[in-house]
Each structure stands twice: as structure tokens, then as C-alpha cells.
Design an enzyme around this catalytic site. Structure first.
Site, PDB file in Angstrom:
ATOM      1  N   ASP A 195      84.642 -17.762  32.574  1.00 59.30           N
ATOM      2  CA  ASP A 195      85.277 -18.921  31.927  1.00 59.30           C
ATOM      3  C   ASP A 195      84.937 -20.227  32.637  1.00 59.30           C
ATOM      4  OD1 ASP A 195      86.804 -18.415  34.203  1.00 59.30           O
ATOM      5  OD2 ASP A 195      88.701 -18.980  33.257  1.00 59.30           O
TER       6      ASP A 195
ATOM      7  N   ASP B  32      81.460 -18.194  36.683  1.00 60.08           N
ATOM      8  CA  ASP B  32      82.062 -16.954  36.194  1.00 60.08           C
ATOM      9  C   ASP B  32      82.279 -17.070  34.690  1.00 60.08           C
ATOM     10  OD1 ASP B  32      84.120 -18.800  36.289  1.00 60.08           O
ATOM     11  OD2 ASP B  32      85.641 -17.356  36.888  1.00 60.08           O
TER      12      ASP B  32
ATOM     13  N   SER C 264      88.455 -14.471  32.886  1.00 64.68           N
ATOM     14  CA  SER C 264      87.702 -15.067  33.982  1.00 64.68           C
ATOM     15  C   SER C 264      86.536 -14.188  34.437  1.00 64.68           C
ATOM     16  CB  SER C 264      88.672 -15.370  35.135  1.00 64.68           C
ATOM     17  OG  SER C 264      88.116 -16.244  36.066  1.00 64.68           O
TER      18      SER C 264
END
Length: 446
Positions: A241, A239, A100
Site C-alpha cells: 500500500d 510495500d 500493507s
């Protein structure tokens, strides 16, 4: 949290903590738990742009094939893209390789069930027990070994879905985007271009090592500069992902997850589409968020930090909107997890439908000054039982006299204690936060 699973899957430094060997075991054990009832198990795998993604993918694939599952590689795609396609393609399970918003050296593995939702605690516990126990899981031979196929066109199917959540396009809206050099790098540009938005972009040139590097939703100040420079109408920062979104208004002011949720909840209520007149959020949401929703007569449900807990509450109460201040926004009418691209498209649609700039839409919520300080520690869970830390928290709460809020908690994904303070002024906020941080460092600092 278990031995391997945190609040958002398995995470660690790639090739050190999250090794190919562990990824192989996760492939076998996770694949077995999620596909043992399926006659012809099919598992989707996606990844973000980290250099370690292909290494971990290879190990996961090997583990899954070794228990007889068919594997479909999606290539670089967002986490919500994997969740959506798992359900859409009637796959037995989905797996995303990403850490992430974390730095490039980290990576993670998260699983989705056939319904596109994250796993239950009991499923994660079963996977952990299989990893640590003797491996007696199936090892098919001959033609029963699993088969690997690529399904890179899955991204197209996901992008088509995003575009179909709104009517018409965004002609005349100038959107600046920051893709964090991550999974959104090609997705966001294609979706917004197809919807006729004018686009200025940054953080859209991933090279395997620059994901989240001074860009993306954790550094929205960089996008704010681009919005002002290009005179854009709005900025969207994703972000690594692309499961979260932080926005920037036309003046270069940052619009965080709380304000985005406030805008969307207000709009859905006006449209009669906010289920049970309620939004679900976490203890990290600002006091100003709750006060603004009270004025709109919208109810709130509060959970522990983590989008999985928000989702659990949403499903339990049949609510269709929830999220976090960090920008994880969940539209349960459309997808089964937080989705930055979906949130961005919905936000642009509200601007278009109301004819209002983002600054005006966000103006109804006044944010209380908030400080969030991360402290690196040796044992993050010890903070709950450390007498001196708890004593200092109580002392500060008494000084606030009800005009503020303190939240001190261990991170779900990193060796950190997060100290969050809200107060009447910036000065008091910083002062109170530093008082607590000093004691945390003294008692638990790494």
C-alpha cells in the site's frame, strides 16, 4: 487492541476472517461514528491491488450508502494517498482497503478521520460496540439513501502534491524501483518520470494475486540485484500500500528505515527544519541508530511498535519527523501518515542537494548486528506472562552484560511472536535469538 481492530485497522484472511458481511457492518458502524455530526457526509474509499479488494469495497460501499453517506471511490491508490485526499477534499472520513506488506490472501480495512489521521482508540471501541450490538443506526429511504461516485482523478491530485514537496527535478539520477505489484505500481513511475529521473522498475505489473510476492520492501534483496545490474544510483522498494520504503544504495547495500531516518534527520537539522531537534522512533530501532544520532546531537523519543504510536508522540510533542525501522517514515509537515513515495522523493532530493551518493549519506550510522525471528503461535499475547519464556530472556540478558538488546513482543497484525536480538557479533546475535525462539516454540508454538 480490540475485538476487530489491531494496531493498524481491521485485518484478516479475506472472505474467511475479514468477510463481506463484516465489511458491510464496518461500513455502517464506521460510517455512522465518523459522519453522525456531518450535515452532508462524504467518505473516500481507496484500495490496493489485491483480488479481494473489490469484494470488500462493494460491501463497505453498501454499508456506507445505507446510512446516507456519499461515497467517492478512488480506485487503486496508496494508503497515504487516501489520508492526504481525505483532508485535502474536506471529506468526512477516508477508508483504505489493504493489508500493507501481508500476503495476498490477507486484507484489511483502516479508517481516517476528516483530519487525515488514524482513529482514536475511543472511536474504534465505539465502532466495535455498534457492530456487536443491535443495529439501531439510521436507515434512510428514498432520496436520502447515500450516493456513489467515482473520483479516480484523486491519484493525480496526490501525485501533484508529492512533486511539489521538492524544488526542481532529478535529472541524471538513475532510480530503480520495486513497487511490490501494489498501489505504487503506477504512482511511483509517474511521479519519478515527471521529476525527470531515469527509471528501471520491477514489481510494477499487478495482477491481483502477486502483491508482495518475493518483491517490495519485505524483499529488498531483489531490488538490490536490479540496482547492481542496471548500475542505478539508488533503489526504492515500496510495500503493497506504499506507506513504507526501504532503500538500496548504489553498491546494492540495503538502507533500512533507521538509516533513512538518520539521513533525513541529519539533513533537516542542518537546514534548521527539525522541530525541537528531535526524531520519534520505536523500540525496534537499532542501537546504532541512537548512537549515530547522539553524535549528531539529535534527540530521540521512543514509542511502542506501530506508526500510530509514533504519530501520537509526534503530535503531542510537536515533532515533524518520526518513523520505524520497517520503513514507515512520517513527515508531519506534509502528510498525516507514513508515506513511502514521499520518503523516496525526499531521499532523492537530499542526494541531489548534497551531491552525495546514498552510501556516503548512510555511512555515519553503524548498525549493530540484529536478528528478527517471527514465531507462529497459538496465543501471541501469552508470551508476556509465560514464566519460562521470561526466564530465558533474563538469562540471555545477563549473558549479554549490557552489550546488546532483546525485544520479544506479539505482532499487532498477525498470530506471531516477534523475537528481536541485537548483539556485538552476528554469531552471538543468532545464538541468543535461537535460544529464546526455541523456548517460545516449545511453550506457545502453533
Amino acid at each position: 487492541m480490540g475485538k476487530y481492530f489491531g494496531t493498524d485497522g481491521v485485518r484478516g484472511v479475506a472472505n474467511s476472517e475479514l468477510t463481506p458481511e463484516l465489511a458491510f457492518k464496518l461500513g455502517r458502524a464506521g460510517g455512522y461514528v465518523l459522519t453522525k455530526e456531518a450535515a452532508q457526509p462524504k467518505v473516500l474509499i481507496g484500495r490496493d491491488t489485491r483480488i479481494s479488494g473489490e469484494m470488500l469495497e462493494a460491501s463497505l460501499v453498501a454499508g456506507l450508502l445505507s446510512i446516507g453517506a456519499e461515497v467517492m471511490r478512488l480506485g487503486v491508490i496508496s494508503t497515504p494517498g487516501v489520508a492526504f485526499l481525505t483532508k485535502q477534499l474536506s471529506a468526512t472520513a477516508g477508508i483504505m482497503i489493504s493489508a500493507s506488506h501481508n500476503p495476498v490472501e490477507d486484507n484489511g480495512i483502516k479508517f481516517f478521520g476528516s483530519d487525515g489521521f488514524k482513529l482514536l482508540d475511543s472511536q474504534e471501541e465505539e465502532i466495535e460496540a455498534l457492530i456487536d450490538g443491535e443495529d439501531t443506526m439510521p436507515r434512510p429511504i428514498g432520496g436520502d439513501v447515500g450516493q456513489l461516485n467515482d473520483y479516480f482523478e484523486g491519484s493525480q491530485k496526490y501525485m501533484q502534491f508529492l512533486k511539489q514537496t521538492v524544488e526542481g527535478g532529478f535529472e541524471g539520477i538513475h532510480v530503480a524501483i520495486d513497487c511490490a505489484n501494489g498501489a505504487a505500481s503506477s504512482l511511483a513511475t509517474h511521479v519519478l518520470a515527471d521529476l525527470d529521473a531515469d527509471i528501471s522498475s520491477m514489481g510494477s505489473s499487478p495482477n491481483g494475486t502477486n502483491i508482495n510476492a518475493c518483491c517490495g520492501s519485505t524483499h529488498p534483496e531483489e531490488l538490490a540485484k536490479l540496482v547492481v545490474e542496471k548500475q542505478a544510483d539508488v533503489g526504492l522498494a515500496f510495500d503493497g500500500d506504499a506507506d513504507r520504503l526501504i532503500a538500496v544504495d548504489e553498491k546494492g547495500e540495503i538502507v533500512d528505515g533507521d538509516k533513512i531516518m538518520y539521513i533525513i534527520a541529519s539533513y533537516l537539522k542542518e537546514q534548521g527544519r527539525l522541530n525541537n531537534n528531535t526524531i520519534v522512533t520505536t523500540v525496534m530501532s537499532n542501537l546504532g541508530f541512537y548512537k549515530a544520532l547522539e553524535e549528531k546531537q539529535i534527540e530521540t523519543k521512543q514509542t511502542a511498535v506501530g506508526d500510530r504510536y509514533v504519530m501520537e508522540e509526534m503530535r503531542k510533542g510537536n515533532y515533524n519527523l518520526g518513523g520505524e525501522q520497517s520503513g514507515h517514515i512520517i513527515f508531519l509537515d506534509y502528510n498525516t501518515t507514513g508515506d513511502g513515495l514521499l520518503t523516496g522523493v525526499q531521499l532523492l532530493n537530499i542526494m541531489k542537494q548534497t551531491g552525495k551518493p546514498l552510501s556516503e549519506l548512510a555511512a555515519g550510522m553503524k548498525t549493530f548486528p540484529q536478528c528478527l525471528i517471527n514465531v507462529r503461535v497459538t496465543d501471541k499475547d501469552a508470551v508476556k506472562n509465560n514464566a519460562l519464556v521470561q526466564q530465558e530472556i533474563k538469562r540471555v540478558e545477563e549473558a549479554m552484560a549490557g552489550e546488546g538488546r532483546i525485544l520479544v513482543r506479539p505482532s499487532g497484525t498477525e498470530p506471531l511472536v516477534r523475537v528481536m536480538v541485537e548483539a556485538k557479533t552476528d554469531e552471538l546475535c543468532q545464538q541468543y535469538a535461537n535460544q529464546i525462539v526455541d523456548v517460545v516454540k516449545e511453550q506457545l508454538g502453533a
